[in-house]
Motif scaffolding. Structure first.
Motif, short mmCIF file in Angstrom:
data_model
loop_
_atom_site.label_atom_id
_atom_site.label_comp_id
_atom_site.label_asym_id
_atom_site.label_seq_id
_atom_site.Cartn_x
_atom_site.Cartn_y
_atom_site.Cartn_z
N PRO A 26 26.17 31.52 50.35
CA PRO A 26 25.11 32.03 51.39
C PRO A 26 25.02 31.36 52.66
CG PRO A 26 24.03 31.86 49.17
CD PRO A 26 25.56 31.38 49.10
N ASP A 27 25.67 30.23 52.74
CA ASP A 27 25.58 29.41 53.95
C ASP A 27 26.78 29.80 54.82
OD1 ASP A 27 27.47 28.31 52.55
OD2 ASP A 27 26.77 26.38 52.67
N GLY A 28 27.74 30.97 54.38
CA GLY A 28 28.90 31.22 55.23
C GLY A 28 29.92 30.45 54.48
N VAL A 29 29.89 29.38 53.88
CA VAL A 29 31.02 28.74 53.66
C VAL A 29 31.91 29.36 52.68
CG1 VAL A 29 31.87 26.59 52.55
CG2 VAL A 29 30.11 26.41 54.26
N GLU A 30 33.49 29.52 52.75
CA GLU A 30 34.13 30.08 51.82
C GLU A 30 35.10 28.91 51.06
OE1 GLU A 30 36.52 33.19 53.41
OE2 GLU A 30 34.62 34.21 54.22
N GLU A 31 35.34 29.41 49.77
CA GLU A 31 36.09 28.48 48.96
C GLU A 31 37.20 29.29 48.05
OE1 GLU A 31 36.19 25.10 48.84
OE2 GLU A 31 34.65 24.43 50.09
N SER A 32 38.13 28.79 47.72
CA SER A 32 39.25 29.01 46.94
C SER A 32 39.08 28.73 45.61
CB SER A 32 40.59 29.10 47.26
OG SER A 32 40.93 29.98 48.47
N LEU A 33 38.68 29.53 44.73
CA LEU A 33 38.45 28.90 43.31
C LEU A 33 39.44 29.84 42.21
CD1 LEU A 33 34.57 28.84 43.59
CD2 LEU A 33 36.17 26.76 43.47
N PRO A 34 39.75 29.15 41.28
CA PRO A 34 40.36 29.76 40.15
C PRO A 34 39.48 30.53 39.06
CG PRO A 34 40.20 27.36 39.67
CD PRO A 34 39.70 27.57 40.97
N PRO A 35 39.94 31.60 38.61
CA PRO A 35 39.08 32.34 37.61
C PRO A 35 38.19 31.32 36.71
CG PRO A 35 41.02 33.44 37.69
CD PRO A 35 41.25 32.13 38.39
N SER A 36 39.05 30.23 36.08
CA SER A 36 38.30 29.51 35.14
C SER A 36 36.84 28.82 35.59
CB SER A 36 39.40 28.58 34.71
OG SER A 36 39.78 27.57 35.88
N ASP A 37 36.92 28.71 37.08
CA ASP A 37 35.53 28.00 37.68
C ASP A 37 34.56 29.10 37.83
OD1 ASP A 37 36.79 25.72 37.57
OD2 ASP A 37 37.11 25.70 39.49
N LEU A 38 34.77 30.46 37.61
CA LEU A 38 33.74 31.50 38.00
C LEU A 38 33.31 32.26 36.64
CD1 LEU A 38 35.61 32.80 40.91
CD2 LEU A 38 34.01 31.22 40.99
N ALA A 39 32.23 32.76 36.94
CA ALA A 39 31.63 33.45 35.75
C ALA A 39 30.86 34.69 36.58
CB ALA A 39 30.53 32.84 34.90
N LEU A 40 30.77 36.13 36.03
CA LEU A 40 30.14 36.99 36.64
C LEU A 40 28.69 36.75 36.70
CD1 LEU A 40 31.01 39.91 37.46
CD2 LEU A 40 30.47 40.70 35.20
N LEU A 41 27.91 36.85 37.21
CA LEU A 41 26.52 36.72 37.56
C LEU A 41 25.86 37.38 36.40
CD1 LEU A 41 24.11 35.24 38.74
CD2 LEU A 41 24.01 37.56 40.32
N ALA A 42 26.02 38.81 36.19
CA ALA A 42 25.43 39.42 35.13
C ALA A 42 25.51 38.77 33.80
CB ALA A 42 25.81 41.09 35.18
N LYS A 43 26.83 38.39 33.54
CA LYS A 43 27.10 37.88 32.30
C LYS A 43 26.62 36.47 32.13
CE LYS A 43 30.89 36.48 29.17
NZ LYS A 43 32.48 36.39 28.87
N HIS A 44 26.38 35.70 33.30
CA HIS A 44 25.71 34.66 33.28
C HIS A 44 24.39 34.36 32.75
CE1 HIS A 44 25.89 30.24 34.19
NE2 HIS A 44 24.74 30.28 34.81
N LYS A 45 23.83 35.40 33.35
CA LYS A 45 22.08 35.55 33.21
C LYS A 45 22.13 36.16 31.76
CE LYS A 45 21.26 38.23 36.92
NZ LYS A 45 20.49 38.91 37.76
N GLU A 46 22.99 36.72 31.31
CA GLU A 46 22.98 37.43 29.77
C GLU A 46 22.74 36.07 28.85
OE1 GLU A 46 25.55 39.97 27.60
OE2 GLU A 46 24.39 41.29 28.48
N GLY A 47 23.66 35.31 29.13
CA GLY A 47 23.80 34.24 28.15
C GLY A 47 24.34 34.82 26.78
N GLU A 48 23.68 34.16 25.81
CA GLU A 48 23.92 34.46 24.25
C GLU A 48 23.46 35.62 24.01
OE1 GLU A 48 26.27 32.83 22.51
OE2 GLU A 48 26.54 31.50 24.33
#
Length: 315
Positions: A58-80
């Protein structure tokens, strides 16, 4: 509760997808720029999961991140929620109340290359059906060509005059039917109504339009599919005329197989289709079937089945 959403583990997120970072993003000076759990948006996707995403925060900063460091927001909120043990679906196969053979074997159209397709329905145990994790609307075993609907899904489809479900109810090749399943078979006529006309006839018309386009653009169609559409029209006509679902094609067998073997010209097939649509219209005018199926009786049966699911034994 609605059916849980399942996410493919090898899915590559497209640009614009909201994601959650699974670790702190630390700057060159050691200060945490974005804490674990921060939300960003994919601005560039990798070609495969061995390469990194470009994520904008949101602050405009961009980063390169591997897939292992990310989760889909919808899936993350769903949890278990919605997550089931990998063996849970296999256990639910023990809850199958009804199993029959459908498709070419039941239609009388089988040849040496035809598979044996099995369909039916299952009743989940109450404690699992009522849980956060829910139950699947359908159990599928691709290797053995089997599929079983959860009972409520099966009933809803039958009320909508789904051809696959109605043919399942009327298949002559029944391999398993518990006492509760037999009760549903004994009352199967409650699902038959004039909706058969809209469902069967409408589907056939839309599919033939696509096939006509294929003939014009490619000069060919899937003849096995053409055969089954003609069979569907014949079946729908007889449902309206006789008040039951014919499964075996009977006297139409050789003519239908001629379509499958590409021995009937497209013009002749098209003429037969038009003739069947006219018969279908006439059958609708003359049918004694009700406008709608018997929702009340179907609902009463489902409630009774849900109560029976409280017991340890399969009803």
């Amino acid at each position: 509760m609605s059916e849980p959403v399942h996410y493919h583990p090898n899915l590559i997120f497209s640009p614009g997808t909201q994601v959650v970072v699974l670790r702190d993003i630390v700057g060159p000076n050691g200060r945490t720029l974005h804490p674990r759990g921060a939300v960003g948006v994919v601005v560039k996707s990798p070609v495969d999961l061995q390469h990194s995403y470009r994520i904008r925060f949101p602050d405009g900063v961009e980063e390169s991140l591997p897939p292992s460091d990310l989760a889909l927001l919808a899936k993350h909120k769903e949890g278990e929620i919605g997550a089931r043990d990998a063996g849970a679906d296999k256990d639910l196969l023990d809850r199958v109340l009804f199993r029959c053979i459908v498709g070419s074997q039941a239609f009388g159209l089988a040849d040496d290359e035809s598979d044996i397709d099995r369909r039916g329905f299952y009743l989940p145990p109450a404690h699992l059906h009522w849980s956060l994790y829910g139950v699947p609307e359908q159990l599928e075993l691709d290797q053995s060509q089997e599929a079983y609907w959860e009972l409520q899904k099966f009933i809803v489809l039958a009320l909508k005059a789904n051809p696959n479900v109605l043919e399942c109810l009327y298949s002559p090749l029944v391999e398993k039917a518990t006492p509760l399943a037999q009760r549903l078979l004994d009352m199967r006529s409650i699902f038959l109504s004039r909706l058969v006309y809209q469902t069967y006839n409408g589907y056939a018309m839309s599919q033939f339009k696509k096939m006509q386009s294929d003939i014009r653009s490619q000069g060919q169609v899937k003849w096995k599919h053409v055969m089954h559409l003609i069979r569907l029209l014949i079946s729908g006509i007889r449902v309206l005329q006789e008040g039951e679902v014919p499964v075996d094609v009977g006297p139409h067998r050789e003519r239908l197989l001629a379509i499958k073997r590409r021995e009937m010209p497209w013009a002749e097939t098209e003429a037969w289709r038009r003739e069947l649509h006219a018969e279908f219209d006439a059958a609708l005018q003359a049918t004694t079937l009700p406008e709608r199926p018997n929702y009340e009786q179907a609902n009463a049966f489902l409630v009774e089945a849900r109560q029976a699911a409280l017991a340890d034994e399969l009803p």
